[in-house]
Write an enzyme that holds these catalytic residues in place. Structure first.
Site, PDB file in Angstrom:
ATOM      1  N   ASP A 161       2.262   2.048   3.370  1.00 36.50           N
ATOM      2  CA  ASP A 161       3.169   1.067   4.006  1.00 36.50           C
ATOM      3  C   ASP A 161       4.615   1.478   3.795  1.00 36.50           C
ATOM      4  OD1 ASP A 161       0.939  -0.592   4.229  1.00 36.50           O
ATOM      5  OD2 ASP A 161       1.523  -1.846   2.516  1.00 36.50           O
ATOM      6  N   HIS A 218       0.883  -1.174   0.000  1.00 34.17           N
ATOM      7  CA  HIS A 218       0.000   0.000   0.000  1.00 34.17           C
ATOM      8  C   HIS A 218       0.918   1.220   0.000  1.00 34.17           C
ATOM      9  CE1 HIS A 218      -2.366  -2.965   2.404  1.00 34.17           C
ATOM     10  NE2 HIS A 218      -3.419  -2.422   1.853  1.00 34.17           N
TER      11      HIS A 218
HETATM   12  C1  XLS Z   1      -7.515  -6.656   4.421  1.00 30.06           C
HETATM   13  C2  XLS Z   1      -7.040  -6.866   3.068  1.00 30.06           C
HETATM   14  C3  XLS Z   1      -5.917  -5.949   2.636  1.00 30.06           C
HETATM   15  C4  XLS Z   1      -5.786  -5.957   1.137  1.00 30.06           C
HETATM   16  C5  XLS Z   1      -5.023  -4.831   0.562  1.00 30.06           C
HETATM   17  O1  XLS Z   1      -8.213  -7.468   4.995  1.00 30.06           O
HETATM   18  O2  XLS Z   1      -6.693  -8.202   2.920  1.00 30.06           O
HETATM   19  O3  XLS Z   1      -4.734  -6.308   3.251  1.00 30.06           O
HETATM   20  O4  XLS Z   1      -5.224  -7.144   0.699  1.00 30.06           O
HETATM   21  O5  XLS Z   1      -5.582  -3.606   0.850  1.00 30.06           O
END
Ligand code: XLS
Ligand code: NI
Ligand code: NI
Length: 441
Positions: free
Chosen positions: A107, A104
């Protein structure tokens, strides 16, 4: 680029040692270089590491703060820390032999005091990521924007009742698409963790869904305008953090995309843990997406049947994964998708080595499932059984039904005439379950 010091000095690149190995820091089933049907296992499986869990998740849960301390988490300012953290991450990607990573925007680079400052932080870190990708050969499976952590998104991003928040989210995704393109991202993911509602008392559901569709259309248009050719993926999840999320599961995602004329532009990123939260099996979600030709990618993890929340564990359930792999391979594979370990260490797993052990377990379980699924499909016992079960539709009036050449009148005549009462036939579930177990043991 200057050579940085090792962050995992005691760990060498993980080697394949075969099923007989007792070395916990070796692969027993995943041999990245093994050629299968002219392709390496690494190219078949396209494993990816999730930056948020492995390099930002520090063991916090709703009841307490993080437990994990990483030596690289220090430096004069957040951007410098982000840089060193990224060195550690790419060292890990290379040593665990994963060909891909995912992130993300927030991140990898800290959020600034304004969007402009956040974008500047991102640009610095993305430049660094580009160097590290070049140096290690690790590629970007997908990028995404975090539209759920900041308080500004507490009532949603694209489905926020305030158009100002919608606009901010649009600006953030614009930048996330730009950087995903710069890093050669092969996909872009939309997970709408706050795109839903807590109570219908304050919600216009229809308007929110229209807004979400408008947002996705804008994303499609913008991607086209910058020449981003990566695949767009919707990641369904029924709830958490929001009580009810609009991308509840693959079936409701399909209906949403078709309703708004978006179906040509999207496939699905299916997460095991989200499937079970929706009351489905992982395999069910894969089959529903495959039936629509919309199977895109996998977020590889697992929930805990005794806990109702998204525990994002590493999946070592070979039976579940073999069923999933069989469906995926039967559907022709994931194309430019991959298996992204959207999974985190348990809170007490605080050693850097645990990060390796967790991924080795996940990769080996998927690799073993891949080998088993290939055998299952090559032997074709289940395929033959299922084909025989539906054989009455291959000819005669069954075929006419499939071709829609008959209606109630014709079928009524047939049943009252020569057909009469159907003969019951066993579904043979137990026989098939035993057959499956014979492959596993
Ligand atoms: C949350 C999601 C997230 C997505 C990406 O539950 O799995 O991590 O994979 O935004
Ligand atoms: Ni998830
Ligand atoms: Ni996910």
């Amino acid at each position: 680029m200057k050579k940085s010091r090792a962050h995992f000095p005691r760990i060498k690149p993980i080697a394949y040692e075969g099923p007989g190995s007792a070395n916990p820091l070796a692969f027993r089933h995943y041999d990245p270089d093994e050629k299968i049907d002219g392709q390496t296992m690494s190219a078949h499986l396209r494993f990816s590491i999730a930056y948020w869990h492995s390099f930002r998740g520090m063991g916090a849960d709703p009841f307490g703060p993080g437990t994990i301390q990483r030596p690289w988490e220090k430096g004069p300012d957040p951007v410098s820390i982000a840089q060193v953290r990224m060195d550690a991450a790419f060292e890990f990607f290379a040593k665990i032999r994963a060909p891909f990573w995912c992130f993300h925007d927030r991140d990898i680079a800290p959020e600034g005091r304004s969007l402009a400052e956040s974008n500047r932080h991102l640009d610095r870190i993305v430049a660094h990521a580009k160097d590290l990708q070049r140096a290690t050969g690790v590629k970007l499976l997908w990028g995404t924007a975090n539209l759920f952590s900041s308080p500004r998104y507490m009532c949603g991003a694209a489905t926020n009742p305030d158009a100002h928040v919608f606009a901010y989210a649009a600006a953030q995704v614009k930048k996330a698409l730009d950087v995903t393109k710069q890093l050669g991202g092969q996909n872009y993911v939309f997970w709408g963790g706050r795109e839903g509602y807590e109570t219908l008392l304050n919600t216009n559901l229809k308007r929110e869904q229209d807004h979400l569709a408008a947002f996705l259309h804008m994303a499609v248009d913008y991607a086209k305008s910058i020449g981003f050719t990566g695949q767009f993926l919707i990641e369904p999840k029924p709830k958490e953090p929001t009580k009810h999320q609009y991308d509840f599961d693959v079936a409701s995602g399909v209906a949403f995309l078709r309703t708004y004329g978006l179906e040509k532009h999207f496939k699905f990123n299916i997460e095991t843990n989200h499937a079970t939260l929706a009351g489905h099996t992982f395999n069910h979600e894969i089959e529903v997406a495959a039936a629509q030709g919309m199977l895109g990618s996998i977020d590889a993890n697992s929930g805990d049947l005794l806990l109702g929340w998204d525990t994002d564990q590493f999946n070592t359930d070979v039976k579940e994964l073999t069923l999933a792999m069989t469906s995926i391979l039967r559907a022709g594979g994931l194309g430019r998708g991959g298996f992204n370990f959207d999974a985190k260490l348990r809170r007490p797993s605080i050693d850097p080595e645990d990060l390796f052990l967790a991924h080795i377990g996940g990769m080996d379980a998927y690799a073993l499932a891949f080998r088993l699924a290939r055998r299952i499909l090559a032997e074709g016992k289940f395929e033959d059984f299922v084909a025989a079960r539906y054989a009455s539709y291959d000819s005669g009036f069954g075929r006419d039904i499939e071709k829609r050449r008959v209606g109630f009148r014709e079928l009524n005549k047939l049943v009252l005439g020569k057909l009469g009462e159907p003969k019951p036939r066993s579904g043979k579930q137990e026989f098939l379950e035993n057959l499956l177990n014979a492959y596993l043991h």
